[in-house]
Structures are given as structure tokens and as C-alpha cells.
Scaffold this motif. Sequence first.
Motif, PDB file in Angstrom:
ATOM      1  N   GLY A   1       1.602   6.924  -6.493  1.00  0.00           N
ATOM      2  CA  GLY A   1       0.553   7.903  -7.129  1.00  0.00           C
ATOM      3  C   GLY A   1       1.099   9.440  -6.608  1.00  0.00           C
ATOM      4  N   LEU A   2       1.597   9.463  -5.505  1.00  0.00           N
ATOM      5  CA  LEU A   2       2.373  10.882  -5.425  1.00  0.00           C
ATOM      6  C   LEU A   2       3.469  11.367  -6.505  1.00  0.00           C
ATOM      7  CD1 LEU A   2       2.990  10.679  -1.607  1.00  0.00           C
ATOM      8  CD2 LEU A   2       1.360  12.033  -2.659  1.00  0.00           C
TER       9      LEU A   2
ATOM     10  N   ASP B   1       2.390   2.022  -3.493  1.00  0.00           N
ATOM     11  CA  ASP B   1       1.345   2.410  -4.524  1.00  0.00           C
ATOM     12  C   ASP B   1       1.061   3.824  -3.997  1.00  0.00           C
ATOM     13  OD1 ASP B   1       0.863  -0.079  -5.422  1.00  0.00           O
ATOM     14  OD2 ASP B   1      -0.982  -0.632  -4.307  1.00  0.00           O
ATOM     15  N   LYS B   2       1.020   4.269  -2.821  1.00  0.00           N
ATOM     16  CA  LYS B   2       0.819   5.449  -2.353  1.00  0.00           C
ATOM     17  C   LYS B   2       1.960   6.480  -2.750  1.00  0.00           C
ATOM     18  CE  LYS B   2       0.801   8.430   1.814  1.00  0.00           C
ATOM     19  NZ  LYS B   2       0.964   8.664   3.029  1.00  0.00           N
ATOM     20  N   VAL B   3       3.357   5.818  -2.865  1.00  0.00           N
ATOM     21  CA  VAL B   3       4.278   6.738  -3.369  1.00  0.00           C
ATOM     22  C   VAL B   3       4.430   6.798  -4.914  1.00  0.00           C
ATOM     23  CG1 VAL B   3       6.903   6.680  -3.516  1.00  0.00           C
ATOM     24  CG2 VAL B   3       5.966   6.426  -1.357  1.00  0.00           C
TER      25      VAL B   3
ATOM     26  N   THR C   1       0.927   5.600 -12.247  1.00  0.00           N
ATOM     27  CA  THR C   1      -0.558   5.226 -12.103  1.00  0.00           C
ATOM     28  C   THR C   1      -0.613   3.716 -12.963  1.00  0.00           C
ATOM     29  OG1 THR C   1      -1.428   6.130 -14.193  1.00  0.00           O
ATOM     30  CG2 THR C   1      -1.672   7.228 -12.058  1.00  0.00           C
TER      31      THR C   1
ATOM     32  N   ARG D   1       0.866  -1.187  -0.037  1.00  0.00           N
ATOM     33  CA  ARG D   1       0.084   0.093  -0.334  1.00  0.00           C
ATOM     34  C   ARG D   1       0.721   1.304  -0.110  1.00  0.00           C
ATOM     35  NH1 ARG D   1      -2.805  -2.903   3.576  1.00  0.00           N
ATOM     36  NH2 ARG D   1      -2.016  -1.861   5.360  1.00  0.00           N
ATOM     37  N   GLU D   2       1.787   1.356   0.748  1.00  0.00           N
ATOM     38  CA  GLU D   2       2.852   2.396   0.864  1.00  0.00           C
ATOM     39  C   GLU D   2       3.444   2.826  -0.648  1.00  0.00           C
ATOM     40  OE1 GLU D   2       4.583   5.751   2.401  1.00  0.00           O
ATOM     41  OE2 GLU D   2       2.943   4.398   3.341  1.00  0.00           O
TER      42      GLU D   2
END
Length: 190
Positions: free
Chosen positions: A128-129, A124-126, A133, A121-122
Motif C-alpha cells: 500500500g505504501l 500488504d502495508k508495504v 493495490t 499484514r506487513e
Amino acid sequence: MSDEKKPQGDPAVDAELAGVPEDLIDLEQADHALSDALAHLKNDLEAARQEILYAKAETQNVRRRLEKDVADAKAYAATGFARDMLSVADNLSRALDAIPQELREDERLNALVAGIEATSRELDKVFGLNGITRIAATGMPLDPNQHQAMLEVPSNDAAPGTIVQELQAGYMIKDRLLRPAMVAVAKKPD
């Protein structure tokens, strides 16, 4: 200059011009020479103006290209690093997929599974930032700009050319392809 061609003029001017050779005071010849010199200077001035306009236009084009290159460099600077990180994301995904359901329910492995899921999850978050995608694949029509067909699968359930399985996730970085999704595509059964 003969007396016939000599302009009738001011006696003071005649007194000033006394002793000056005739060819130097031939006004028609001097006027013609001045006109030629003036025309030559006007042509040179126009040519210089055109060169300045071309130079300004070229400078403006170079400036625009440079600004675009700088913007692209900022936007896509992490492309190489992002490609390398995709293998990390793939390995985390494979690790999660490899854990059978009975082991997920085992109390002794809960922390391990939760840690792998949190790391995924982390990541994927990075992604996205940073404008990275995941490309949608399963159920979509094949888009050769985003998908790479690895095999065809006979299917009655999906229209030919539709993606029925994603073999490897694809990613975009902003509006550029980072890695195509490797997919299996439906075809008519034999």
C-alpha cells in the motif's frame, strides 16, 4: 551614364564623384542591387526565425518527454521488484489457507499462525505504501484489462461473464497493471 539620365543634384556630390567610373555610380543599378540584397537578407532572416521557432518547439517537446520519463521512472521503478514480491504474497496466502481450523485453535501453533498473519499484514502495508493495490475480482464483471479468465464455470447464481472465483490475486501499481487476476467466470448452464 549619359547626361540625360544623370540626376540633377548637388555640385558637391558631383565633385566627389568626379573620376569614379560610370558603372559604379549608376544609382538605378545600385538601388536594384541593394533591393535584391535586402530582399535576400529578409528571406534569410525569416528562414532563420522559423528554424529557431522549430528548434525551440522541439527542445520543449524533448524536455516534456524527459520530465514524463523521469516521473514514470520514479513512479514505476519498483515494478520488477514488486512482481517478484507477489509470489511471496501468494505463498503467505497459501500458507494461511492451508492451516486447518483445528490447528489454528491449537495452543502450540498460535504463535506460528500469528507470525504468518502478521507477516502477511506487513507485506500488504508495504504494498500500500508503494502504490500496489489488489484488484477486485469475485462478483465483478470480467474486465480483460485487469482479469484473465482461466476457465468458465456453469452457474445459475451468477450472470454470464461474472467472476465467480479468484484463482490468483491480481495487482496494480499506481495506474498500471502489475499482474492480472486469474479468475473463473460464470457461464450459462448447459
